[in-house]
Design an enzyme around this catalytic site. Structure first.
Site, PDB file in Angstrom:
ATOM      1  N   CYS A  43       0.832  -1.211   0.000  1.00 27.51           N
ATOM      2  CA  CYS A  43       0.000   0.000   0.000  1.00 27.51           C
ATOM      3  C   CYS A  43       0.859   1.251   0.000  1.00 27.51           C
ATOM      4  O   CYS A  43       0.674   2.151  -0.821  1.00 27.51           O
ATOM      5  CB  CYS A  43      -0.931  -0.029   1.207  1.00 27.51           C
ATOM      6  SG  CYS A  43      -1.915   1.455   1.328  1.00 27.51           S
ATOM      7  N   CYS A  48      -1.564   1.778  -2.983  1.00 24.36           N
ATOM      8  CA  CYS A  48      -2.532   2.860  -2.778  1.00 24.36           C
ATOM      9  C   CYS A  48      -1.918   4.265  -2.776  1.00 24.36           C
ATOM     10  O   CYS A  48      -2.418   5.166  -3.445  1.00 24.36           O
ATOM     11  CB  CYS A  48      -3.258   2.711  -1.435  1.00 24.36           C
ATOM     12  SG  CYS A  48      -3.296   1.077  -0.710  1.00 24.36           S
ATOM     13  N   LYS A  51       0.043   5.411  -6.024  1.00 25.24           N
ATOM     14  CA  LYS A  51      -1.000   5.432  -7.061  1.00 25.24           C
ATOM     15  C   LYS A  51      -1.856   6.695  -6.943  1.00 25.24           C
ATOM     16  O   LYS A  51      -2.088   7.398  -7.909  1.00 25.24           O
ATOM     17  CB  LYS A  51      -1.849   4.160  -6.906  1.00 25.24           C
ATOM     18  CG  LYS A  51      -2.966   3.954  -7.865  1.00 25.24           C
ATOM     19  CD  LYS A  51      -4.353   4.323  -7.389  1.00 25.24           C
ATOM     20  CE  LYS A  51      -4.821   3.975  -6.047  1.00 25.24           C
ATOM     21  NZ  LYS A  51      -5.616   2.776  -5.891  1.00 25.24           N
ATOM     22  N   TYR A 180      -9.587  -2.918 -10.861  1.00 28.78           N
ATOM     23  CA  TYR A 180      -9.445  -1.515 -10.480  1.00 28.78           C
ATOM     24  C   TYR A 180      -8.037  -0.980 -10.746  1.00 28.78           C
ATOM     25  O   TYR A 180      -7.870   0.180 -11.130  1.00 28.78           O
ATOM     26  CB  TYR A 180      -9.901  -1.287  -9.033  1.00 28.78           C
ATOM     27  CG  TYR A 180      -8.936  -1.714  -7.950  1.00 28.78           C
ATOM     28  CD1 TYR A 180      -8.042  -0.813  -7.398  1.00 28.78           C
ATOM     29  CD2 TYR A 180      -8.918  -3.014  -7.458  1.00 28.78           C
ATOM     30  CE1 TYR A 180      -7.158  -1.196  -6.397  1.00 28.78           C
ATOM     31  CE2 TYR A 180      -8.049  -3.403  -6.461  1.00 28.78           C
ATOM     32  CZ  TYR A 180      -7.169  -2.485  -5.933  1.00 28.78           C
ATOM     33  OH  TYR A 180      -6.299  -2.864  -4.955  1.00 28.78           O
ATOM     34  N   GLU A 184      -7.414   2.263 -13.063  1.00 28.62           N
ATOM     35  CA  GLU A 184      -6.774   3.434 -12.449  1.00 28.62           C
ATOM     36  C   GLU A 184      -5.525   3.851 -13.230  1.00 28.62           C
ATOM     37  O   GLU A 184      -5.302   5.038 -13.489  1.00 28.62           O
ATOM     38  CB  GLU A 184      -6.396   3.120 -10.996  1.00 28.62           C
ATOM     39  CG  GLU A 184      -7.611   2.989 -10.093  1.00 28.62           C
ATOM     40  CD  GLU A 184      -7.295   2.511  -8.680  1.00 28.62           C
ATOM     41  OE1 GLU A 184      -8.151   2.665  -7.801  1.00 28.62           O
ATOM     42  OE2 GLU A 184      -6.193   1.974  -8.443  1.00 28.62           O
ATOM     43  N   HIS A 439     -26.696  22.155   0.214  1.00 33.86           N
ATOM     44  CA  HIS A 439     -26.875  22.752  -1.103  1.00 33.86           C
ATOM     45  C   HIS A 439     -25.844  23.844  -1.358  1.00 33.86           C
ATOM     46  O   HIS A 439     -25.546  24.596  -0.443  1.00 33.86           O
ATOM     47  CB  HIS A 439     -28.290  23.345  -1.190  1.00 33.86           C
ATOM     48  CG  HIS A 439     -28.604  23.879  -2.536  1.00 33.86           C
ATOM     49  ND1 HIS A 439     -28.838  23.067  -3.623  1.00 33.86           N
ATOM     50  CD2 HIS A 439     -28.688  25.163  -2.980  1.00 33.86           C
ATOM     51  CE1 HIS A 439     -29.072  23.833  -4.687  1.00 33.86           C
ATOM     52  NE2 HIS A 439     -28.989  25.092  -4.317  1.00 33.86           N
ATOM     53  N   GLU A 444     -26.364  15.980  -2.571  1.00 39.48           N
ATOM     54  CA  GLU A 444     -27.728  16.253  -2.093  1.00 39.48           C
ATOM     55  C   GLU A 444     -28.756  15.413  -2.859  1.00 39.48           C
ATOM     56  O   GLU A 444     -29.851  15.164  -2.357  1.00 39.48           O
ATOM     57  CB  GLU A 444     -28.072  17.743  -2.139  1.00 39.48           C
ATOM     58  CG  GLU A 444     -28.169  18.339  -3.512  1.00 39.48           C
ATOM     59  CD  GLU A 444     -28.428  19.850  -3.482  1.00 39.48           C
ATOM     60  OE1 GLU A 444     -29.437  20.279  -2.891  1.00 39.48           O
ATOM     61  OE2 GLU A 444     -27.611  20.614  -4.054  1.00 39.48           O
TER      62      GLU A 444
HETATM   63  P1  FAD Z   1       1.302  -6.080   1.921  1.00 42.57           P
HETATM   64  O1  FAD Z   1       0.987  -4.677   2.237  1.00 42.57           O
HETATM   65  O2  FAD Z   1       1.511  -6.450   0.502  1.00 42.57           O
HETATM   66  O3  FAD Z   1       2.587  -6.464   2.757  1.00 42.57           O
HETATM   67  C1  FAD Z   1       3.249  -7.675   2.622  1.00 42.57           C
HETATM   68  C2  FAD Z   1       4.723  -7.447   2.879  1.00 42.57           C
HETATM   69  O4  FAD Z   1       5.361  -8.691   3.062  1.00 42.57           O
HETATM   70  C3  FAD Z   1       5.439  -6.770   1.709  1.00 42.57           C
HETATM   71  O5  FAD Z   1       6.080  -5.609   2.161  1.00 42.57           O
HETATM   72  C4  FAD Z   1       6.431  -7.825   1.217  1.00 42.57           C
HETATM   73  O6  FAD Z   1       7.640  -7.243   0.764  1.00 42.57           O
HETATM   74  C5  FAD Z   1       6.642  -8.637   2.471  1.00 42.57           C
HETATM   75  N1  FAD Z   1       7.058 -10.036   2.236  1.00 42.57           N
HETATM   76  C6  FAD Z   1       6.546 -10.925   1.353  1.00 42.57           C
HETATM   77  N2  FAD Z   1       7.120 -12.126   1.510  1.00 42.57           N
HETATM   78  C7  FAD Z   1       8.016 -11.998   2.521  1.00 42.57           C
HETATM   79  C8  FAD Z   1       8.903 -12.904   3.168  1.00 42.57           C
HETATM   80  N3  FAD Z   1       8.961 -14.189   2.825  1.00 42.57           N
HETATM   81  N4  FAD Z   1       9.695 -12.439   4.148  1.00 42.57           N
HETATM   82  C9  FAD Z   1       9.643 -11.124   4.525  1.00 42.57           C
HETATM   83  N5  FAD Z   1       8.809 -10.238   3.962  1.00 42.57           N
HETATM   84  C10 FAD Z   1       7.994 -10.674   2.982  1.00 42.57           C
HETATM   85  N6  FAD Z   1      -5.965  -1.111  -1.298  1.00 42.57           N
HETATM   86  C11 FAD Z   1      -6.802  -0.146  -0.855  1.00 42.57           C
HETATM   87  O7  FAD Z   1      -7.443  -0.325   0.179  1.00 42.57           O
HETATM   88  N7  FAD Z   1      -6.961   1.015  -1.543  1.00 42.57           N
HETATM   89  C12 FAD Z   1      -6.265   1.283  -2.675  1.00 42.57           C
HETATM   90  O8  FAD Z   1      -6.426   2.359  -3.276  1.00 42.57           O
HETATM   91  C13 FAD Z   1      -5.361   0.298  -3.148  1.00 42.57           C
HETATM   92  N8  FAD Z   1      -4.628   0.526  -4.260  1.00 42.57           N
HETATM   93  C14 FAD Z   1      -3.727  -0.416  -4.671  1.00 42.57           C
HETATM   94  C15 FAD Z   1      -2.971  -0.145  -5.814  1.00 42.57           C
HETATM   95  C16 FAD Z   1      -2.058  -1.072  -6.261  1.00 42.57           C
HETATM   96  C17 FAD Z   1      -1.244  -0.760  -7.487  1.00 42.57           C
HETATM   97  C18 FAD Z   1      -1.883  -2.295  -5.559  1.00 42.57           C
HETATM   98  C19 FAD Z   1      -0.880  -3.303  -6.038  1.00 42.57           C
HETATM   99  C20 FAD Z   1      -2.631  -2.579  -4.427  1.00 42.57           C
HETATM  100  C21 FAD Z   1      -3.558  -1.628  -3.969  1.00 42.57           C
HETATM  101  N9  FAD Z   1      -4.353  -1.876  -2.844  1.00 42.57           N
HETATM  102  C22 FAD Z   1      -5.233  -0.919  -2.418  1.00 42.57           C
HETATM  103  C23 FAD Z   1      -4.286  -3.148  -2.118  1.00 42.57           C
HETATM  104  C24 FAD Z   1      -3.433  -3.032  -0.865  1.00 42.57           C
HETATM  105  O9  FAD Z   1      -2.157  -2.547  -1.199  1.00 42.57           O
HETATM  106  C25 FAD Z   1      -3.327  -4.387  -0.184  1.00 42.57           C
HETATM  107  O10 FAD Z   1      -4.628  -4.888   0.058  1.00 42.57           O
HETATM  108  C26 FAD Z   1      -2.609  -4.300   1.151  1.00 42.57           C
HETATM  109  O11 FAD Z   1      -1.320  -3.752   0.997  1.00 42.57           O
HETATM  110  C27 FAD Z   1      -2.530  -5.687   1.799  1.00 42.57           C
HETATM  111  O12 FAD Z   1      -1.788  -5.641   2.981  1.00 42.57           O
HETATM  112  P2  FAD Z   1      -0.991  -6.930   3.480  1.00 42.57           P
HETATM  113  O13 FAD Z   1      -0.474  -6.587   4.840  1.00 42.57           O
HETATM  114  O14 FAD Z   1      -1.810  -8.114   3.313  1.00 42.57           O
HETATM  115  O15 FAD Z   1       0.213  -7.092   2.452  1.00 42.57           O
END
Ligand code: FAD
Length: 458
Positions: A43, A48, A51, A180, A184, A439, A444
């Site tokens: 994110c 997010c 983006k 999405y 976007e 308004h 509205e």
């Molecule tokens: P993540 O935030 O992906 O975190 C996982 C982390 O684990 C990463 O940093 C990764 O590097 C790390 N990792 C992976 N494997 C390992 C390992 N083996 N050892 C150590 N570290 C590891 N959501 C919204 O709500 N609104 C939005 O506008 C939105 N826009 C988005 C736009 C894009 C382009 C993308 C790709 C996603 C978007 N999302 C959005 C979705 C949102 O980013 C995810 O739902 C959210 O980040 C999920 O959180 P998470 O903690 O599950 O995983």
């Protein structure tokens, strides 16, 4: 003395993992966390946040045009991609620092390393081949973009990961996908001045959203100059000597581009994670199977966020992580509620939605009243822009309960955040009607829609 190095070890420093680590540490747990790339996760680093910054950047082209209708003369315009990327990178670095400091302040031990599961209590840190043992392990590794490994020339495409760091701004872009992220990015590239095409396998963009909004957005995107090709896919991609790309499609189109971006879905980041060694159950697409409390089939292992493929959004991952930490370490049992989640698509125009789509409402309810308003927002009376706003409300005619609200237009995301509260509280159409209008606003319309545009009866 405990047999474990940590009460909790979190794999993945993104939205869900960081929240869980901080809350668990706040409850007195000894917590370690490993992140293989950058703290903040998808994110903050490549989702997010960057983006949305790009969306802001891309909207200025229309703002400059619209200004003329209000008496402004805007001089020469020039867009500098490098400056935008630099500014975005500085902000992302600042946010990553905030994430690191918050973990530090909470007393969480951080490891900048890829981490793998060895068994139900052991994690291996690849940076120095250290093994740590934890009473509880939380997997919060998120998801990763899908590419098509069978596509000839597939190695030439980029995903959203690379789109944030392109060395040069492409003049011609094709985005493949209809979700999405695809929609976007098509808006971003188009607004920043690229000749933009969206190609999508399905019949209409944004599967799963309300059909009226899907087709209205499709139309508005085309009005802005984006070529939208539905029902077609790439069959091959060739790279010419000058670096330009030629994508051939099943319908016989030949699309030339400087960049082709694939946004055809994301898959859970579980490959090579060692889940098999610990016996953790996964679904066919590699998602970790969990119950409402985010428990896996192994009692010491939990999983939250995108890796569980429930509702893949940041606020959901954060809430799942918080509920896990409170439940396991804070003596307060609760679970994230996945119903009635408001969500936005930062398309242009923006889309905001909460509750059931018309198709879902029709499938589960006998009598539905549909209220629709499509109109030109006030700003465009002077700007001259033809863009229209669409507001749609679905009401259960038997109970008067509002089942869903869908908005296409400026600030739709801001609007549905607040509408989400009303719908979560079980608001009826009479509640909307009893609310005084603000308004002049576009919103509205939501409290002044008297007569249904359509009545669906079983
Ligand atoms: P993540 O935030 O992906 O975190 C996982 C982390 O684990 C990463 O940093 C990764 O590097 C790390 N990792 C992976 N494997 C390992 C390992 N083996 N050892 C150590 N570290 C590891 N959501 C919204 O709500 N609104 C939005 O506008 C939105 N826009 C988005 C736009 C894009 C382009 C993308 C790709 C996603 C978007 N999302 C959005 C979705 C949102 O980013 C995810 O739902 C959210 O980040 C999920 O959180 P998470 O903690 O599950 O995983």
């Amino acid at each position: 003395m405990s047999d474990f190095d940590y009460d909790l070890f979190v794999i993945g420093g993104g939205s869900g993992g960081v929240r869980a680590a901080r809350i668990a540490a706040g409850h007195g747990a000894r917590v370690g966390i490993a992140e293989e790339y950058r703290y903040g996760g998808t994110c903050v680093i490549r989702g997010c946040v960057p983006k949305k910054l790009f969306v802001y950047a891309s909207k200025f082209s229309e703002e400059f045009e619209d200004a003329a209708g209000f008496g402004w003369q805007v001089g020469d315009r020039h867009f500098d991609w490098e400056r935008l990327v630099d500014a975005k990178d500085r902000e992302i670095a600042r946010l990553e620092g905030v994430y690191r400091r918050n973990l530090e302040r909470a007393g969480v031990e951080m490891f900048d390393s890829r981490a793998l599961l060895e068994d139900e209590h052991t994690v291996r840190l690849l940076s120095d081949e250290r093994r740590v043992r934890a009473k509880t392990i939380l997997i919060a590794v998120g998801a990763t973009p899908n590419v098509d490994p069978a596509l000839p020339g597939g190695e030439h495409v980029i995903t959203s990961n690379e789109a944030f760091h392109l060395a040069d701004f492409p003049k011609r872009v094709v985005v493949a996908g209809g979700g999405y992220i695809a929609v976007e990015f098509a808006g971003i590239f188009n607004g920043l001045g690229a000749e933009t095409t969206l190609i999508y396998r399905g019949e209409e963009i944004l599967r799963g959203f309300d059909d009226d909004l899907r087709s209205a957005l499709h139309e508005e995107m085309e009005n802005k100059g984006i070529r939208v090709l539905c029902g077609d896919v790439f069959t091959s991609i060739e790279k010419a000597g000058d670096g330009s790309l030629l994508g051939r499609t099943r319908q016989g189109a030949a699309l030339e581009a400087d960049k082709i971006m694939f946004a055809i879905g994301r898959r859970p980041n579980t490959a090579g994670l060692g889940l098999e060694s610990a016996g953790v159950e996964m679904s066919a697409n590699g998602a970790i199977v969990v119950d409402a409390q985010s428990r896996t089939n192994i009692p010491s292992i939990y999983a939250v966020g995108d890796v569980t493929d429930r509702v893949n959004l940041t606020p959901v991952a954060i809430r799942e992580g918080h509920a896990f930490a409170d439940t396991v370490f804070g003596g307060k049992t609760w679970a994230a509620d996945h119903s009635m989640i408001p969500t936005a698509v930062f398309s242009q125009p923006e889309m905001g939605t909460v509750g059931l789509t018309q198709a879902e409402a029709a499938a589960g309810h006998k009598s539905i009243d549909i209220y629709r308003a499509r109109f030109r927002p006030m700003k465009h009376t002077l700007s001259g822009r033809e863009e229209k706003m669409l507001l749609k409300m679905l009401v259960d005619a038997d109970t008067d309960k509002v089942l869903g609200v869908h908005v296409l237009g400026p600030d739709a995301g801001e609007l549905v955040q607040v509408l989400g509260i009303a719908l979560k509280m079980g608001a009826t159409k009479a509640d909307f009607d009893a609310t005084m209008a603000v308004h002049p606003t576009a919103a509205e319309e939501l409290v002044t829609m008297r007569e249904p545009s359509e009545r669906l009866r079983a």
